[in-house]
Design a protein around this motif. Structure first.
Motif, mmCIF file in Angstrom:
data_model
loop_
_atom_site.group_PDB
_atom_site.id
_atom_site.type_symbol
_atom_site.label_atom_id
_atom_site.label_comp_id
_atom_site.label_asym_id
_atom_site.label_seq_id
_atom_site.Cartn_x
_atom_site.Cartn_y
_atom_site.Cartn_z
ATOM 1 N N ASP A 58 1.221 11.780 20.001
ATOM 2 C CA ASP A 58 -0.252 12.070 20.290
ATOM 3 C C ASP A 58 -1.159 10.796 20.605
ATOM 4 O OD1 ASP A 58 0.687 14.760 20.012
ATOM 5 O OD2 ASP A 58 -0.538 14.781 18.220
ATOM 6 N N GLY A 59 -1.119 10.053 20.252
ATOM 7 C CA GLY A 59 -2.041 9.014 20.442
ATOM 8 C C GLY A 59 -2.391 7.761 19.893
ATOM 9 N N VAL A 60 -3.749 7.334 19.394
ATOM 10 C CA VAL A 60 -3.941 6.606 18.360
ATOM 11 C C VAL A 60 -5.348 7.038 18.106
ATOM 12 C CG1 VAL A 60 -4.478 3.991 18.343
ATOM 13 C CG2 VAL A 60 -2.886 4.987 20.330
ATOM 14 N N VAL A 61 -5.202 6.541 16.539
ATOM 15 C CA VAL A 61 -6.120 7.039 15.914
ATOM 16 C C VAL A 61 -5.859 5.331 14.407
ATOM 17 C CG1 VAL A 61 -6.550 7.854 13.828
ATOM 18 C CG2 VAL A 61 -5.414 9.572 14.998
ATOM 19 N N ILE A 62 -7.536 5.556 14.381
ATOM 20 C CA ILE A 62 -8.219 4.177 13.890
ATOM 21 C C ILE A 62 -8.441 4.550 12.819
ATOM 22 C CG2 ILE A 62 -9.915 1.858 13.548
ATOM 23 C CD1 ILE A 62 -7.831 1.864 16.550
ATOM 24 N N VAL A 63 -7.868 3.994 12.038
ATOM 25 C CA VAL A 63 -8.385 3.960 9.685
ATOM 26 C C VAL A 63 -8.965 2.544 9.883
ATOM 27 C CG1 VAL A 63 -7.434 4.332 7.503
ATOM 28 C CG2 VAL A 63 -5.650 5.274 9.884
ATOM 29 N N PRO A 64 -9.757 2.785 9.087
ATOM 30 C CA PRO A 64 -11.172 1.599 8.801
ATOM 31 C C PRO A 64 -10.219 1.304 7.747
ATOM 32 C CG PRO A 64 -12.412 3.512 9.090
ATOM 33 C CD PRO A 64 -11.275 4.430 9.006
ATOM 34 N N LYS A 65 -9.790 -0.204 8.010
ATOM 35 C CA LYS A 65 -9.570 -0.898 7.079
ATOM 36 C C LYS A 65 -9.678 -0.240 5.462
ATOM 37 C CE LYS A 65 -8.322 -5.783 5.269
ATOM 38 N NZ LYS A 65 -8.578 -6.942 4.970
ATOM 39 N N ASP A 66 -10.993 0.169 4.524
ATOM 40 C CA ASP A 66 -11.328 -0.135 3.170
ATOM 41 C C ASP A 66 -11.047 1.319 3.067
ATOM 42 O OD1 ASP A 66 -12.286 -2.176 3.517
ATOM 43 O OD2 ASP A 66 -14.687 -1.540 2.987
ATOM 44 N N MET A 67 -10.395 2.272 3.897
ATOM 45 C CA MET A 67 -9.975 3.713 3.622
ATOM 46 C C MET A 67 -8.409 3.868 3.411
ATOM 47 S SD MET A 67 -13.269 6.212 5.921
ATOM 48 C CE MET A 67 -14.352 6.078 5.367
ATOM 49 N N ALA A 68 -7.150 3.382 3.979
ATOM 50 C CA ALA A 68 -6.548 3.547 4.202
ATOM 51 C C ALA A 68 -5.507 3.778 3.155
ATOM 52 C CB ALA A 68 -6.598 1.931 5.229
ATOM 53 N N GLU A 69 -6.026 2.819 1.971
ATOM 54 C CA GLU A 69 -4.889 3.103 0.921
ATOM 55 C C GLU A 69 -4.708 4.459 0.154
ATOM 56 O OE1 GLU A 69 -2.623 1.902 -1.013
ATOM 57 O OE2 GLU A 69 -3.617 -0.909 0.273
ATOM 58 N N GLU A 70 -6.087 5.372 0.503
ATOM 59 C CA GLU A 70 -6.484 6.573 -0.139
ATOM 60 C C GLU A 70 -6.570 7.313 0.892
ATOM 61 O OE1 GLU A 70 -10.971 8.015 0.385
ATOM 62 O OE2 GLU A 70 -10.979 6.325 -1.070
ATOM 63 N N VAL A 71 -6.300 7.202 2.758
ATOM 64 C CA VAL A 71 -5.969 8.188 3.236
ATOM 65 C C VAL A 71 -4.598 8.399 4.080
ATOM 66 C CG1 VAL A 71 -6.208 8.307 5.902
ATOM 67 C CG2 VAL A 71 -8.125 7.388 5.043
ATOM 68 N N ALA A 72 -3.824 7.281 2.909
ATOM 69 C CA ALA A 72 -2.393 6.875 3.470
ATOM 70 C C ALA A 72 -1.693 8.515 2.129
ATOM 71 C CB ALA A 72 -2.210 5.459 3.502
ATOM 72 N N ARG A 73 -2.337 7.800 1.509
ATOM 73 C CA ARG A 73 -1.900 8.419 0.155
ATOM 74 C C ARG A 73 -1.783 10.135 0.513
ATOM 75 N NH1 ARG A 73 -6.311 7.848 -4.261
ATOM 76 N NH2 ARG A 73 -6.786 9.330 -2.553
ATOM 77 N N ASP A 74 -3.649 10.955 0.661
ATOM 78 C CA ASP A 74 -3.822 12.002 0.974
ATOM 79 C C ASP A 74 -3.195 12.551 1.962
ATOM 80 O OD1 ASP A 74 -5.416 11.381 -1.327
ATOM 81 O OD2 ASP A 74 -6.898 11.532 -0.300
ATOM 82 N N ALA A 75 -2.372 11.574 3.363
ATOM 83 C CA ALA A 75 -2.129 12.089 3.803
ATOM 84 C C ALA A 75 -0.579 12.592 3.476
ATOM 85 C CB ALA A 75 -2.216 10.679 5.992
ATOM 86 N N THR A 76 -0.334 11.630 3.123
ATOM 87 C CA THR A 76 1.110 11.574 2.928
ATOM 88 C C THR A 76 1.331 13.362 1.585
ATOM 89 O OG1 THR A 76 1.768 9.996 2.844
ATOM 90 C CG2 THR A 76 3.296 11.486 1.602
ATOM 91 N N GLU A 77 0.618 14.101 1.169
ATOM 92 C CA GLU A 77 0.921 14.727 0.240
ATOM 93 C C GLU A 77 0.158 15.481 1.738
ATOM 94 O OE1 GLU A 77 0.311 17.824 -2.438
ATOM 95 O OE2 GLU A 77 0.675 15.240 -2.692
ATOM 96 N N GLN A 78 -0.875 16.280 2.105
ATOM 97 C CA GLN A 78 -1.064 16.962 2.560
ATOM 98 C C GLN A 78 0.690 17.609 3.691
ATOM 99 O OE1 GLN A 78 -4.645 16.112 5.763
ATOM 100 N NE2 GLN A 78 -2.968 17.402 7.054
ATOM 101 N N GLU A 79 0.944 16.320 4.451
ATOM 102 C CA GLU A 79 2.227 16.802 5.437
ATOM 103 C C GLU A 79 3.135 17.377 3.759
ATOM 104 O OE1 GLU A 79 3.362 14.114 7.988
ATOM 105 O OE2 GLU A 79 1.679 14.039 8.890
ATOM 106 N N GLN A 80 3.368 16.779 2.774
ATOM 107 C CA GLN A 80 3.312 18.412 1.884
ATOM 108 C C GLN A 80 3.731 18.954 1.605
ATOM 109 O OE1 GLN A 80 3.974 14.950 -0.901
ATOM 110 N NE2 GLN A 80 6.085 13.837 -0.151
ATOM 111 N N LEU A 81 2.096 19.419 1.565
ATOM 112 C CA LEU A 81 1.645 20.681 1.271
ATOM 113 C C LEU A 81 2.707 21.763 2.977
ATOM 114 C CD1 LEU A 81 0.794 23.352 0.003
ATOM 115 C CD2 LEU A 81 -1.713 21.992 0.455
ATOM 116 N N GLU A 82 1.880 20.746 3.548
ATOM 117 C CA GLU A 82 2.338 21.685 5.073
ATOM 118 C C GLU A 82 3.589 21.957 5.391
ATOM 119 O OE1 GLU A 82 0.036 19.719 8.571
ATOM 120 O OE2 GLU A 82 -1.800 20.220 7.155
ATOM 121 N N ALA A 83 4.242 21.133 4.873
ATOM 122 C CA ALA A 83 5.922 21.369 4.908
ATOM 123 C C ALA A 83 6.422 23.171 4.170
ATOM 124 C CB ALA A 83 6.872 20.372 4.679
ATOM 125 N N PHE A 84 5.543 23.189 3.170
ATOM 126 C CA PHE A 84 5.726 23.596 2.224
ATOM 127 C C PHE A 84 4.856 25.399 2.907
ATOM 128 C CE2 PHE A 84 4.052 26.962 -0.856
ATOM 129 C CZ PHE A 84 5.532 27.202 -1.979
#
Length: 245
Positions: free
Chosen positions: A185-211
């Motif tokens: 789709d393109g490019v997203v910029i994730v602020p460095k200080d948010m990257a850890e929690e965003v990565a965690r929550d994005a992974t959880e979101q995609e697992q929920l969306e798969a269900f």
């Protein structure tokens, strides 16, 4: 070491390689960030289905409009010309991000510089300008997201002035060390200080969306399924537990 000085963990970077930019924009929206998706920047080569995202910390290069008395072929005799210096300075694993003011009429990189980036282990390049030698670059295997192809050299419109400073790219602010994530789709910029929690929550979101996707495919209605009500969330937790056992 302050939080902003700490590198993003390898585990978080790996998570970001496997979540979509669509998911990331949702997670960043939840945190109040609305302008994180670069406009007019697309993959030079469409990623293969299932291929991991381009992910890495941003190493930036800022270009201002060229001026004829300063931007001529002779400037490339200087090995410390800012464009060439950026190519030689971007760390392995980083993503070189160029601010070209959205000008698509000239190139921001050609095949030789792209090859040098690849040989140095740079993860990829993002530019809101175009590239030249696009066919040759496409065969290098260096992931590039840009605004298309254009044959004229950068000096016709661009004067490289600064590297590893805050820039704009595709209308989005990019700070050195921000995490670049690029997919089909393109490019997203994730602020460095948010990257850890965003990565965690994005992974959880995609697992929920798969269900949820599975349930919609079974014919269930949107009401109570998307967004999920408590009954759907309970079923999701049971589904996750069954998968883990």
């Amino acid at each position: 070491m302050s939080p902003s000085d700490q590198p993003v963990s390898a585990a978080a970077l790996e998570q970001l390689r496997h979540v979509s930019t669509a998911t990331l924009t949702t997670q960043l929206f939840k945190r109040g960030l609305r302008n994180v998706f670069l406009q007019g920047v697309v993959p030079l080569v469409k990623p293969a289905a299932g291929a991991p995202n381009l992910v890495g910390p941003a190493f930036t290069l800022r270009n201002i409009p060229a001026r004829e008395d300063l931007d001529h072929l002779g400037v490339f005799q200087d090995p410390d010309h800012p464009q060439r210096k950026a190519v030689e300075s971007a760390p392995p694993g980083s993503v070189l991000v160029q601010d070209c003011r959205g000008d698509r009429s000239v190139a921001s990189v050609g095949s030789i510089l792209a090859l040098r980036l690849a040989k140095r282990g740079v993860a990829g390049m993002v530019s809101d300008g175009a590239v030249r030698d696009s066919g040759t670059i496409a065969d290098l295997g260096l992931p590039i997201w840009c605004a298309g192809a254009s044959a004229p050299l950068n000096l016709a419109k661009h004067h490289a002035v600064d590297m590893n400073v805050p820039i704009a790219c595709g209308g989005v602010p990019v700070y050195p060390g921000d995490i670049v994530v690029a997919d089909v789709d393109g490019v997203v910029i994730v602020p460095k200080d948010m990257a850890e929690e965003v990565a965690r929550d994005a992974t959880e979101q995609e697992q929920l969306e798969a269900f949820i996707t599975q349930r919609i495919a079974e014919g269930r209605p949107l009401r109570g399924t998307y967004p999920p009500d408590e009954a759907t969330l309970t079923a999701y937790r049971e589904w996750r537990a069954a998968q883990s056992s």
